[in-house]
Design an enzyme around this catalytic site. Structure first.
Site, mmCIF file in Angstrom:
data_model
loop_
_atom_site.group_PDB
_atom_site.id
_atom_site.type_symbol
_atom_site.label_atom_id
_atom_site.label_comp_id
_atom_site.label_asym_id
_atom_site.label_seq_id
_atom_site.Cartn_x
_atom_site.Cartn_y
_atom_site.Cartn_z
ATOM 1 N N ARG A 112 26.598 16.180 71.520
ATOM 2 C CA ARG A 112 25.973 14.853 71.667
ATOM 3 C C ARG A 112 25.352 14.716 73.056
ATOM 4 N NH1 ARG A 112 24.739 14.552 67.276
ATOM 5 N NH2 ARG A 112 25.600 16.661 67.233
ATOM 6 N N GLN A 123 28.744 21.157 61.278
ATOM 7 C CA GLN A 123 28.838 19.708 61.468
ATOM 8 C C GLN A 123 29.461 19.001 60.262
ATOM 9 O OE1 GLN A 123 25.632 17.725 63.858
ATOM 10 N NE2 GLN A 123 24.485 19.589 63.432
ATOM 11 N N ASP A 136 18.833 15.983 52.814
ATOM 12 C CA ASP A 136 19.277 16.018 54.203
ATOM 13 C C ASP A 136 20.804 16.040 54.269
ATOM 14 O OD1 ASP A 136 19.175 15.939 56.954
ATOM 15 O OD2 ASP A 136 18.815 13.775 57.076
ATOM 16 N N GLU A 137 21.359 16.559 55.362
ATOM 17 C CA GLU A 137 22.815 16.580 55.600
ATOM 18 C C GLU A 137 23.568 17.156 54.394
ATOM 19 O OE1 GLU A 137 23.829 16.046 58.467
ATOM 20 O OE2 GLU A 137 22.689 14.470 59.461
ATOM 21 N N LYS A 192 15.653 18.830 62.684
ATOM 22 C CA LYS A 192 15.643 18.884 61.220
ATOM 23 C C LYS A 192 14.850 17.732 60.607
ATOM 24 C CE LYS A 192 20.048 16.437 60.518
ATOM 25 N NZ LYS A 192 19.489 15.299 59.785
ATOM 26 N N THR A 193 14.916 16.544 61.211
ATOM 27 C CA THR A 193 14.165 15.403 60.670
ATOM 28 C C THR A 193 12.672 15.659 60.777
ATOM 29 O OG1 THR A 193 15.954 13.893 61.306
ATOM 30 C CG2 THR A 193 13.816 12.909 60.821
#
Length: 737
Positions: A600, A257, A226-227, A37-38
């Site tokens: 993770r 998330q 973002d987020e 996504k970044t």
């Protein structure tokens, strides 16, 4: 498209390219864990600037941490090969930085001077304490941090002091409402805002000043967030108002998330995006670039059981990878020992400690893990939190124990003489210290040497309390665990925490129970326990050691990744947490937390559960987490501890399912005399009491220290010489003497 523009799409998959190119209206990018996504956000900023000549100053890109913002700036810089001043002309920043930047220019519109200051958490707490003191409110009964939490929670929900007071239906909420009103008044008087005000006042400014709203609606031609699953209500309103004119709002998030509802994050914001913008385009980023397909399949199989989510399924072109190892331990020490054994095996295969992380649900769980790591001389760091024995409540109780053991310890005296509050003022304590220096005696001894001063009676009572503890310890030969229990209760420390009635206080109580359990397990004397705890906190931490194993809570792990993830405590009541079991929404958040923890891992996933885990001062038999049963059996290798004396129903259940790759316990050389299949043939279990003398075929004569459960499920903690063992009589060859 020229060749210069093509470089903005190098390394992007078709969905990422589509997300970068789309500019026509609202866009929801549902980006799964590890889906890049970044990269999409930074490529989109560079693409808009290069392809459409949009100045960076006209693109608002908002994220949640300064670290993430700095990374985005650096990536955009590299893509555009910017130099000098141009890279500075951007609006890539956090929500709070954005609010501060705007309010610095227009704070006078809200009655503040342009040079207003921002109070951080410490400043806020100091101000709240001053108000409580001025109102003569007992800070032990009404904790400043609890009030600080209530104020922050109210601001994030657009609840102002007057509304808060109307809804306050308990004593603590009424006090909080009174302090909240005065707190806001004094912030104004001090020309200050707190962190929540940077968002709340930004909303008020945009609603109140149409010209300012128009200016920034025109300025920001594109808005990237973002987020998005983590935004609270003020952040939602800021985003919605600024994008209302151009409607070119691009948000990136993942319903799977959202794990911060307790911090104000509202999942409905991202779920309702398509209602807010009916013409929104939705792009799913489902290709994962981080993990093996085994890890992703496990994560997908768990999260699909949630109802409040946007459907998607992560996949990868990477190799399948090794199956996940699921270890079922006898207790949390056994669990930690197995993890260390696996760590050593991973290291032997070429990995490094820096690529290994231990994740757990609550901070209290780190104590056993840290103890075992220290015993095996494995270097580690606790990420985003204190070491167990460095936590305030632990240091407070340890100070009491040190003072009981050695009344000359002035540091211990000064730490706890007024904890919990005994209304002993700073001036009085200063006189105690002065008298101790004058007479060359300890502060404890100086209490009797003082002339009558304010608070002297409280000092004498404190001294008598410590002396009574000393006497009970010496005469009763109390264990360290028994003494800890007496100190926690008789000093009022536990009552003080219970009165706070917030999440932090509950966590601190759990930590104290974990401290008591630590002393119980080895039946420590006071001397031994104090020495042990000192050793655990005296590690050489000078300098940065890169190759260390990382310990952290699952919440803290969000946004991080490691080659090898060890996930502890997959039991009902731990993960999912006991407080979520009767609340469907909270249970779904616990499942999201499990999903985040699993994703993770890049290469290997190690999961574990414990048949018995110490909690709230006792060892309680556990049931495997429901999340375990949601994981594909064929992707798990299930191992049982050779020490296992519980979970027989679990072994039977899993043995009946051929799809499980099951390794049964090897009971040779242990205290078990019969396999789990023979449970029905086991002899009748006798009743046991603390103090009973028993004989074990494996360990010899021992003394029962604690009894857990009853009937056939009885477990005994028995001291055999210098060792402590947890034995289930229905399996162990025990004989009462």
């Amino acid at each position: 498209m020229d060749k210069n523009s093509e470089r903005f799409f190098e390394g992007l998959n078709p969905q990422q390219v589509e997300a970068v190119k789309y500019t026509e209206g609202p866009l929801l990018i549902m980006a799964g864990a590890g889906s890049g996504k970044t990269k999409v956000l930074t490529h989109k900023i560079a693409y808009l600037h290069n392809e459409f000549n949009v100045p960076l100053a006209n693109i608002l890109a908002v994220t949640f941490t300064n670290k993430a913002a700095a990374e985005m700036k650096a990536r955009v810089h590299d893509l555009l090969e910017l130099k000098g001043g141009r890279v500075q002309d951007n609006w890539i920043l956090t929500f709070h930085s954005f609010g501060f930047k705007i309010l610095k220019m227009y704070s006078d519109k809200l009655g503040y001077d342009k040079n207003f200051v921002v109070y951080d958490s410490g400043d806020q707490l100091t101000l709240i304490k001053q108000i409580l003191a001025d109102f003569e409110i007992d800070t032990e009964q009404f904790k400043p941090k609890s009030i600080q939490y209530q104020i922050s929670k109210s601001k994030n929900s657009f609840v102002f002091p007057e509304q808060f007071l109307q809804k306050a239906d308990t004593n603590i909420l009424q006090v909080a409402a009174k302090v909240y009103a005065e707190y806001q008044l004094r912030l104004r008087q001090n020309n200050a805002m707190d962190f929540d005000d940077l968002l709340l006042n930004m909303v008020i400014l945009l609603k109140q000043e149409k010209e300012i709203l128009d200016k920034y609606q025109n300025k920001f031609e594109f808005i990237l967030i973002d987020e998005y699953q983590d935004i609270n209500m003020p952040q939602y309103h800021i985003s919605y108002m600024l994008s209302a004119k151009h409607r070119r709002i691009f948000v990136v998030g993942d319903t799977d998330q959202n794990i911060y509802s307790w911090r104000g994050a509202n999942l409905q914001n991202i779920l309702n995006f398509e209602k807010d913008f009916p013409d929104a385009k939705v792009i799913l980023l489902e290709q994962n670039y981080r993990s093996t397909s085994t890890i992703l399949d496990i994560a997908n199989s768990v999260i699909v059981n949630n109802k409040l989510r946007k459907k998607k399924s992560l996949w990868t072109n990477q190799e399948k990878g090794d199956e996940a190892l699921f270890f079922i331990a006898q207790n949390d020490y056994d669990e930690a020992e197995n993890a260390v054994k696996k760590v050593k095996a991973v290291i032997e295969k070429g990995s490094t400690l820096s690529e290994i992380a231990f994740l757990y649900r609550t901070n209290a769980m780190s104590r056993v893990i840290e103890t075992i790591l220290l015993q095996h001389n494995i270097k580690y760091r606790v990420y985003g939190g204190l070491r167990f024995y460095d936590r305030k409540e632990i240091k407070d109780i340890m100070a009491y124990l040190k003072l009981i053991l050695n009344y000359r310890d002035d540091i211990a005296f000064q730490r706890v003489v007024n904890v919990p509050s005994r209304k002993i003022g700073k001036l009085t304590l200063l006189k105690v210290q002065e008298k101790a220096l004058e007479k060359e005696i300890s502060c404890f001894e100086a209490v009797d040497q003082l002339e009558e001063v304010r608070g002297h009676a409280a000092l004498l009572n404190f001294k008598e309390l410590i002396l009574s503890f000393q006497q009970e310890y010496l005469e009763g030969k109390l264990s360290a665990a028994e003494l800890i229990d007496i100190v926690i209760n008789r000093t009022g420390y536990k009552e003080m925490l219970q009165a706070e009635s917030n999440l932090e206080a509950k966590t601190r109580i759990e930590n104290l129970e974990e401290l008591k359990k630590s002393a119980t397990e080895q039946n420590y004397s006071l001397d031994d326990f104090v020495s042990m705890s000192t050793l655990l906190t005296s590690q050489d931490e000078s300098g940065e050691v890169e190759d260390v194993l990382t310990l952290m809570t699952m919440h803290t792990a969000k946004g991080l990744e490691y080659d090898n993830i060890f996930l502890f405590g997959l039991e009902e009541g731990v993960l999912p947490h006991v407080q979520s079991l009767d609340a469907p929404d909270e249970l779904e958040e616990e499942r999201r937390l499990c999903y985040v923890a699993v994703t993770r891992a890049r290469k290997r996933l190690f999961l574990s559960a414990s048949s018995n885990r110490g909690a709230y001062g006792s060892t309680t038999p556990k049931e495997l987490s429901r999340f375990f049963y949601e994981m594909p059996a064929e992707l798990l290798k299930v191992e049982f501890s050779d020490r296992l004396s519980g979970f027989n129903h679990i072994i039977e259940k899993l043995s009946a399912k051929p799809e499980y790759n099951l390794t049964k316990p090897d009971r040779k050389g242990t205290f078990f005399t019969r396999d789990y299949e023979e449970e029905s043939k086991a002899k009748k279990v006798l009743s046991y009491s603390v103090g009973d003398i028993v004989n074990s075929g494996a360990f010899g004569e021992g003394t029962v220290v604690q009894v857990f459960g009853s009937g056939k499920d009885t477990s005994l903690q028995i001291r055999f010489g210098k060792e402590m063992k947890l034995v289930m009589p229905k399996y162990g060859k025990l004989e009462k003497i």
